[in-house]
Write an enzyme that holds these catalytic residues in place. Sequence first.
Site, short mmCIF file in Angstrom:
data_model
loop_
_atom_site.label_atom_id
_atom_site.label_comp_id
_atom_site.label_asym_id
_atom_site.label_seq_id
_atom_site.Cartn_x
_atom_site.Cartn_y
_atom_site.Cartn_z
N ILE A 12 16.00 15.25 9.72
CA ILE A 12 15.46 16.62 9.59
C ILE A 12 15.26 17.02 8.13
O ILE A 12 14.39 17.83 7.83
CB ILE A 12 16.36 17.63 10.34
CG1 ILE A 12 15.60 18.95 10.55
CG2 ILE A 12 17.69 17.85 9.61
CD1 ILE A 12 16.26 19.89 11.54
N ASN A 25 28.27 25.67 10.20
CA ASN A 25 29.54 26.20 10.66
C ASN A 25 29.63 27.65 10.16
O ASN A 25 28.81 28.09 9.37
CB ASN A 25 30.72 25.33 10.20
CG ASN A 25 30.84 25.25 8.69
OD1 ASN A 25 30.82 26.26 8.00
ND2 ASN A 25 30.95 24.04 8.18
N GLY A 33 28.03 16.03 9.50
CA GLY A 33 26.84 15.88 10.32
C GLY A 33 25.58 16.40 9.67
O GLY A 33 25.36 16.25 8.47
N VAL A 34 24.75 17.07 10.47
CA VAL A 34 23.47 17.58 9.98
C VAL A 34 23.69 18.65 8.91
O VAL A 34 22.92 18.75 7.95
CB VAL A 34 22.58 18.09 11.14
CG1 VAL A 34 23.08 19.39 11.73
CG2 VAL A 34 21.14 18.24 10.69
N ASP A 35 24.73 19.44 9.03
CA ASP A 35 25.05 20.47 8.04
C ASP A 35 25.27 19.84 6.67
O ASP A 35 24.69 20.25 5.67
CB ASP A 35 26.29 21.24 8.50
CG ASP A 35 26.59 22.48 7.68
OD1 ASP A 35 25.73 22.92 6.90
OD2 ASP A 35 27.71 23.02 7.84
N SER A 122 25.12 22.18 17.87
CA SER A 122 26.44 22.12 18.53
C SER A 122 26.76 20.80 19.22
O SER A 122 27.81 20.67 19.83
CB SER A 122 26.63 23.26 19.55
OG SER A 122 26.89 24.46 18.88
N THR A 123 25.88 19.80 19.14
CA THR A 123 26.13 18.55 19.89
C THR A 123 26.90 17.50 19.10
O THR A 123 27.28 16.48 19.67
CB THR A 123 24.82 17.93 20.39
OG1 THR A 123 24.01 17.57 19.27
CG2 THR A 123 24.07 18.88 21.31
N GLY A 124 27.13 17.72 17.82
CA GLY A 124 27.89 16.76 17.02
C GLY A 124 29.37 17.07 17.10
O GLY A 124 30.00 16.98 18.16
N ALA A 125 29.91 17.48 15.98
CA ALA A 125 31.34 17.77 15.88
C ALA A 125 31.78 18.89 16.83
O ALA A 125 32.94 18.93 17.24
CB ALA A 125 31.71 18.14 14.44
#
Length: 180
Positions: A12, A25, A33-35, A122-125
Amino acid sequence: MKSRVHVLHGDITQVAVDVIVNAANSSLLGGGGVDGAIHRAAGPALLEACKKVRQQMGECPAGHAVITQAGDLPAKAVIHAVGPVWQGGEHREAELLEDAYMNSLQLALANGYNSIAFPAISTGAYGYPRAAAAEIAVKTVSKFLIRRALPDQVYFVCYDEENAHLYSRLLTQQGDEDTF
């Protein structure tokens, strides 16, 4: 009519759109993750922008979203959407996840952005089941686009092939899909 919703398999942080959505978060100060990937790619300007938002409003609760500059990303802005932590589905997780997508879309519309890229919030950690999260994402985006001209292009950007196939399948069932 050309489809407004697309699935991309990739990173992304490399997608050239007006606004990238960060699966943030509540601290808005980066994470895993993506964050973490978005914060690393955007450079220090994104963290500074997030710190300013934190000073003004405190933490960002689940279901909410805020917008900042994009730093070094190939986007004009980043929308930081906080999804819910999965707790078995009995703690308003579906409603909060829908709110995270809806609030992101509202911010994109309010700022006149034509294109937006979403990760699988919300699908990662946070552990939200992928299939259930994808259904909420596709349903919420589709419902939003029915009555609005913007954003003109929406991308679900999936880091892994399995998730890309999941989103593609859901969009095909709706008859509204382009996959790249």
